[in-house]
Design a protein around this motif. Structure first.
Motif, PDB file in Angstrom:
ATOM      1  N   PHE A  80      47.731  28.653  41.697  1.00  0.00           N
ATOM      2  CA  PHE A  80      46.521  28.573  40.876  1.00  0.00           C
ATOM      3  C   PHE A  80      45.344  29.237  41.573  1.00  0.00           C
ATOM      4  CE2 PHE A  80      42.750  26.612  39.062  1.00  0.00           C
ATOM      5  CZ  PHE A  80      43.041  26.614  37.711  1.00  0.00           C
ATOM      6  N   ALA A  81      45.245  29.046  42.888  1.00  0.00           N
ATOM      7  CA  ALA A  81      44.132  29.630  43.640  1.00  0.00           C
ATOM      8  C   ALA A  81      44.170  31.155  43.594  1.00  0.00           C
ATOM      9  CB  ALA A  81      44.164  29.151  45.089  1.00  0.00           C
ATOM     10  N   LEU A  82      45.366  31.716  43.730  1.00  0.00           N
ATOM     11  CA  LEU A  82      45.477  33.175  43.768  1.00  0.00           C
ATOM     12  C   LEU A  82      45.380  33.796  42.384  1.00  0.00           C
ATOM     13  CD1 LEU A  82      46.020  35.775  45.351  1.00  0.00           C
ATOM     14  CD2 LEU A  82      48.465  35.346  45.045  1.00  0.00           C
ATOM     15  N   ILE A  83      46.122  33.263  41.405  1.00  0.00           N
ATOM     16  CA  ILE A  83      46.208  33.890  40.092  1.00  0.00           C
ATOM     17  C   ILE A  83      45.057  33.457  39.189  1.00  0.00           C
ATOM     18  CG2 ILE A  83      47.645  34.235  38.053  1.00  0.00           C
ATOM     19  CD1 ILE A  83      48.753  35.489  40.633  1.00  0.00           C
ATOM     20  N   ASN A  84      44.951  32.173  38.921  1.00  0.00           N
ATOM     21  CA  ASN A  84      43.955  31.710  37.955  1.00  0.00           C
ATOM     22  C   ASN A  84      42.533  31.755  38.492  1.00  0.00           C
ATOM     23  OD1 ASN A  84      46.648  30.103  37.410  1.00  0.00           O
ATOM     24  ND2 ASN A  84      45.560  30.187  35.462  1.00  0.00           N
ATOM     25  N   PHE A  85      42.385  31.456  39.788  1.00  0.00           N
ATOM     26  CA  PHE A  85      41.034  31.427  40.345  1.00  0.00           C
ATOM     27  C   PHE A  85      40.603  32.801  40.841  1.00  0.00           C
ATOM     28  CE2 PHE A  85      38.160  30.162  44.012  1.00  0.00           C
ATOM     29  CZ  PHE A  85      37.054  30.010  43.201  1.00  0.00           C
ATOM     30  N   ARG A  86      41.320  33.310  41.855  1.00  0.00           N
ATOM     31  CA  ARG A  86      40.862  34.555  42.473  1.00  0.00           C
ATOM     32  C   ARG A  86      40.991  35.763  41.543  1.00  0.00           C
ATOM     33  NH1 ARG A  86      38.571  38.054  43.381  1.00  0.00           N
ATOM     34  NH2 ARG A  86      38.184  39.288  45.242  1.00  0.00           N
ATOM     35  N   MET A  87      42.122  35.899  40.874  1.00  0.00           N
ATOM     36  CA  MET A  87      42.352  37.108  40.085  1.00  0.00           C
ATOM     37  C   MET A  87      41.733  37.043  38.694  1.00  0.00           C
ATOM     38  SD  MET A  87      46.286  37.994  41.219  1.00  0.00           S
ATOM     39  CE  MET A  87      46.308  39.543  40.322  1.00  0.00           C
ATOM     40  N   MET A  88      41.652  35.848  38.102  1.00  0.00           N
ATOM     41  CA  MET A  88      41.204  35.751  36.714  1.00  0.00           C
ATOM     42  C   MET A  88      39.807  35.163  36.551  1.00  0.00           C
ATOM     43  SD  MET A  88      44.726  34.737  34.737  1.00  0.00           S
ATOM     44  CE  MET A  88      46.127  35.885  34.764  1.00  0.00           C
ATOM     45  N   THR A  89      39.416  34.222  37.408  1.00  0.00           N
ATOM     46  CA  THR A  89      38.093  33.607  37.271  1.00  0.00           C
ATOM     47  C   THR A  89      37.002  34.434  37.938  1.00  0.00           C
ATOM     48  OG1 THR A  89      39.017  31.386  37.132  1.00  0.00           O
ATOM     49  CG2 THR A  89      36.714  31.556  37.778  1.00  0.00           C
ATOM     50  N   PHE A  90      37.289  34.995  39.104  1.00  0.00           N
ATOM     51  CA  PHE A  90      36.254  35.699  39.867  1.00  0.00           C
ATOM     52  C   PHE A  90      35.558  36.815  39.085  1.00  0.00           C
ATOM     53  CE2 PHE A  90      36.463  33.267  43.460  1.00  0.00           C
ATOM     54  CZ  PHE A  90      35.911  33.840  44.601  1.00  0.00           C
ATOM     55  N   PRO A  91      36.279  37.664  38.333  1.00  0.00           N
ATOM     56  CA  PRO A  91      35.571  38.714  37.587  1.00  0.00           C
ATOM     57  C   PRO A  91      34.550  38.160  36.590  1.00  0.00           C
ATOM     58  CG  PRO A  91      37.906  39.220  37.736  1.00  0.00           C
ATOM     59  CD  PRO A  91      37.743  37.822  38.249  1.00  0.00           C
ATOM     60  N   SER A  92      34.878  37.032  35.938  1.00  0.00           N
ATOM     61  CA  SER A  92      33.920  36.406  35.017  1.00  0.00           C
ATOM     62  C   SER A  92      32.798  35.721  35.783  1.00  0.00           C
ATOM     63  CB  SER A  92      34.643  35.383  34.134  1.00  0.00           C
ATOM     64  OG  SER A  92      35.650  35.989  33.350  1.00  0.00           O
ATOM     65  N   LEU A  93      33.147  35.041  36.862  1.00  0.00           N
ATOM     66  CA  LEU A  93      32.156  34.345  37.680  1.00  0.00           C
ATOM     67  C   LEU A  93      31.145  35.320  38.272  1.00  0.00           C
ATOM     68  CD1 LEU A  93      31.420  31.532  38.787  1.00  0.00           C
ATOM     69  CD2 LEU A  93      32.926  32.002  40.735  1.00  0.00           C
ATOM     70  N   ALA A  94      31.609  36.521  38.591  1.00  0.00           N
ATOM     71  CA  ALA A  94      30.706  37.529  39.148  1.00  0.00           C
ATOM     72  C   ALA A  94      29.546  37.818  38.206  1.00  0.00           C
ATOM     73  CB  ALA A  94      31.477  38.814  39.449  1.00  0.00           C
ATOM     74  N   MET A  95      29.816  37.831  36.891  1.00  0.00           N
ATOM     75  CA  MET A  95      28.735  38.103  35.939  1.00  0.00           C
ATOM     76  C   MET A  95      27.681  36.999  35.982  1.00  0.00           C
ATOM     77  SD  MET A  95      30.666  39.763  32.644  1.00  0.00           S
ATOM     78  CE  MET A  95      29.088  40.128  31.872  1.00  0.00           C
ATOM     79  N   ASP A  96      28.106  35.755  36.179  1.00  0.00           N
ATOM     80  CA  ASP A  96      27.158  34.649  36.302  1.00  0.00           C
ATOM     81  C   ASP A  96      26.295  34.827  37.551  1.00  0.00           C
ATOM     82  OD1 ASP A  96      26.055  32.244  35.367  1.00  0.00           O
ATOM     83  OD2 ASP A  96      27.376  31.033  36.616  1.00  0.00           O
ATOM     84  N   TYR A  97      26.929  35.148  38.672  1.00  0.00           N
ATOM     85  CA  TYR A  97      26.198  35.359  39.921  1.00  0.00           C
ATOM     86  C   TYR A  97      25.241  36.552  39.813  1.00  0.00           C
ATOM     87  CZ  TYR A  97      29.124  32.105  42.670  1.00  0.00           C
ATOM     88  OH  TYR A  97      29.742  31.003  43.181  1.00  0.00           O
ATOM     89  N   TYR A  98      25.732  37.647  39.271  1.00  0.00           N
ATOM     90  CA  TYR A  98      24.905  38.852  39.177  1.00  0.00           C
ATOM     91  C   TYR A  98      23.713  38.624  38.245  1.00  0.00           C
ATOM     92  CZ  TYR A  98      27.805  42.131  41.877  1.00  0.00           C
ATOM     93  OH  TYR A  98      28.456  42.791  42.887  1.00  0.00           O
TER      94      TYR A  98
END
Length: 429
Positions: free
Chosen positions: A281-299
Motif C-alpha cells: 500500500f505504501a509503494l503503490i497506493n501512497f507513493r505512486m498514486m497519492t503523491f501526484p495528487s497530493l503535490a497539487m495540494d502542496y503546490y
C-alpha cells in the motif's frame, strides 16, 4: 454495452482511488491528508461531478494521449477529493475549478487530435533492424559507464523487502551530465521501444535482452521505476495481446489500486497482518498514486503565499531571467513542508500552479495536451500494443515529473522520433 462497461470501470477506479485516500488519511496523517465525515457528502458530490469527464475516455479511441491522459484523469480526481478535506488555507474553490478546467483542456487535444504526420524519411526494414540493434548496444555501453560510477549490489539483493530507504542514497549519486541524460533516456524510452519492436517482430532473444538490460538500471540509478520497469513492460505487452488497448490503460491503474485497498480491508478484518499489507500500500497506493495528487495540494498552498516561477524553473530559462528560486522546486516544497522528500510533480503543479497560478493553469494544460497529441500523430498507424509497451513506464514519469523534463531528460521526444520513422509493416499508412 461496450461503452457502458468502460464508463463503469472508470467510475469504479475513481471510487477505489477515493477509498484509498481515506485509508491514506488514517495511515499517513503527517502528510496533511485528512478525512472528515461531515465533509464527505461535499467530496462525493465534487468527485461525482468530475466523473462526467470520463465521457471523453468512453467515446475516444486508444492513442498515446489516452494512455497518458487516463492517469492524469485519476490524478485530478484524487486532488479534487483531497482539496475538499485540505487543512491548507489557499482558495480551494478556485483551485478545484482550475484543476477541473485544466483536465478538460488537456484531454480535448490529447484524446481527439490524432491525424498522422506524413513521414519524410522511412528506413528500410534492414536499416530499422540495425537501428534497433544499435540501441541495444548503446544501452549496454551506457550501463557499463554508469556502473563505473555506481553499482550498489546490496540494494539489488535487498530489493525484495521494499523497505530499503533509497532516497538519501540516490540523492548522493553523481553522474556526468551526458551520462545522466543517457541513463534516463535509455531506461525510459529506448529500451522499452526496442523491446516492443522485438515483440512485434517475434525476436524473443533480443526482447529478453532488452528487459534484462532494463532491470540492471536499478542497482546503478537506484530508481524504483527502473526496479519494476522490466516486469511491468512485459506484463503490459502480454496483456495487450489479449485485451483491448483502452481496457489495458484503465486496468493498469485500477487493478494495482484495488489490490492495495483490498489488502488494507483484509488487515482491518484481521485476516492479514498489517506488515503484510503496509509495504504494498505504501509503494503503490501512497507513493505512486497519492503523491501526484497530493503535490497539487502542496503546490497550491506554497504558491498562494510565494512568488510564481513564470517558468524560470526550466534550466535554460534560469540563465535568461532572474529566478526567485535557486534550487529545484521539489526541494523548495520539501523545505517548506518538511515532509515528502523531493516533491517533484506533474505539469499540472509545475507548468501550471507554480508557473502561472490557478487562473492560467488551464492554458498550460492545453499546451500539454497538444504535446500528447503530437505523440498521437507520430504514432498513428502503429499497433496499439507497440504504443502501450514502448510507453509503459511513461505514465508514472508524467505523473511525477514536469513536462519539460519528461520531454527532454526522460527521452519522450526521442521516443516520438522513433515512432515517426518506424517503417511498415509495423506502421501502416
Amino acid at each position: 454495452m461496450h461503452k457502458i462497461r468502460f464508463g463503469i470501470l472508470i467510475c469504479l477506479h475513481l471510487f477505489v482511488s477515493c477509498l484509498a485516500l481515506v485509508f491514506v488519511s488514517e495511515l499517513y496523517p503527517q502528510y496533511h491528508v485528512n478525512f472528515r465525515w461531515d465533509v464527505l457528502p461535499h467530496a462525493i458530490a465534487v468527485v461525482a461531478a468530475y466523473s462526467l469527464v470520463s465521457v471523453l475516455f468512453v467515446y475516444s479511441e486508444f492513442s498515446f494521449g489516452y494512455f497518458i491522459g487516463f492517469p492524469f484523469f485519476s490524478l485530478i480526481g484524487g486532488y479534487l477529493w483531497l482539496n475538499c478535506f485540505s487543512e491548507f488555507h489557499y482558495d480551494h474553490r478556485l483551485a478545484g475549478i482550475s484543476a477541473s478546467a485544466s483536465a478538460v483542456t488537456l484531454f480535448l487535444p490529447a484524446l481527439f487530435l490524432k491525424s498522422p504526420l506524413k513521414q519524410l524519411w522511412t528506413p528500410t526494414h534492414a536499416t530499422f533492424n540495425r537501428i534497433l540493434d544499435s540501441i541495444l548496444l548503446l544501452a549496454g555501453a551506457t550501463l557499463v559507464a554508469g556502473a563505473a560510477y555506481n553499482f550498489d549490489l546490496a540494494q539489488l539483493l535487498r530489493l525484495i523487502t521494499l523497505d530499503v530507504d533509497i532516497y538519501l542514497a540516490r540523492d548522493t549519486l553523481k553522474f556526468p551530465k551526458l551520462l545522466d541524460y543517457l541513463l534516463r533516456i535509455t531506461a525510459s524510452a529506448l529500451l522499452p521501444f526496442v523491446f516492443a519492436c522485438f515483440v512485434e517482430y517475434r525476436k524473443a532473444g533480443r526482447a529478453a535482452a532488452a528487459l534484462g538490460l532494463l532491470f540492471l538500471f536499478y542497482p546503478i540509478t537506484l530508481s524504483k521505476v527502473a526496479l519494476f520497469s522490466a516486469g511491468w513492460i512485459g506484463l503490459i505487452a502480454l496483456s495487450a495481446r489479449f485485451i483491448e488497448a483502452r481496457l489495458v490503460a484503465i486496468l493498469s491503474l485500477l487493478i494495482p489500486a484495488a489490490i492495495g485497498v483490498l489488502l488494507i480491508i483484509l488487515s482491518k478484518l484481521e485476516i492479514l497482518q498489517r506488515p503484510e499489507t503496509a509495504s504494498y500500500f505504501a509503494l503503490i497506493n501512497f507513493r505512486m498514486m497519492t503523491f501526484p495528487s497530493l503535490a497539487m495540494d502542496y503546490y497550491n498552498e506554497f504558491f498562494s503565499k510565494n512568488e510564481l516561477t513564470l517558468f524560470c524553473q526550466i534550466s535554460f530559462l534560469k540563465t535568461l531571467a532572474t529566478c526567485p528560486y535557486h534550487e529545484p522546486l521539489g526541494v523548495a516544497i520539501y523545505k517548506a513542508f518538511g515532509i515528502g522528500g523531493s516533491f517533484n510533480a506533474s505539469l499540472f503543479a509545475t507548468e501550471g500552479i507554480a508557473s502561472v497560478g490557478p487562473w492560467l493553469a488551464p492554458l498550460t494544460a492545453f499546451v500539454g495536451g497538444l504535446v500528447l497529441a503530437l505523440g498521437n500523430r507520430v504514432s498513428a498507424g502503429l499497433p496499439p500494443r507497440l504504443v502501450l509497451t514502448s510507453a509503459a513506464v511513461l505514465p508514472q514519469i508524467f505523473l511525477n515529473v514536469p513536462l519539460t523534463v519528461t520531454l527532454v531528460t526522460h527521452g519522450v521526444l526521442v521516443l516520438f522520433l522513433l515512432w515517426y520513422i518506424t517503417p511498415p509493416p509495423l506502421k501502416q499508412e
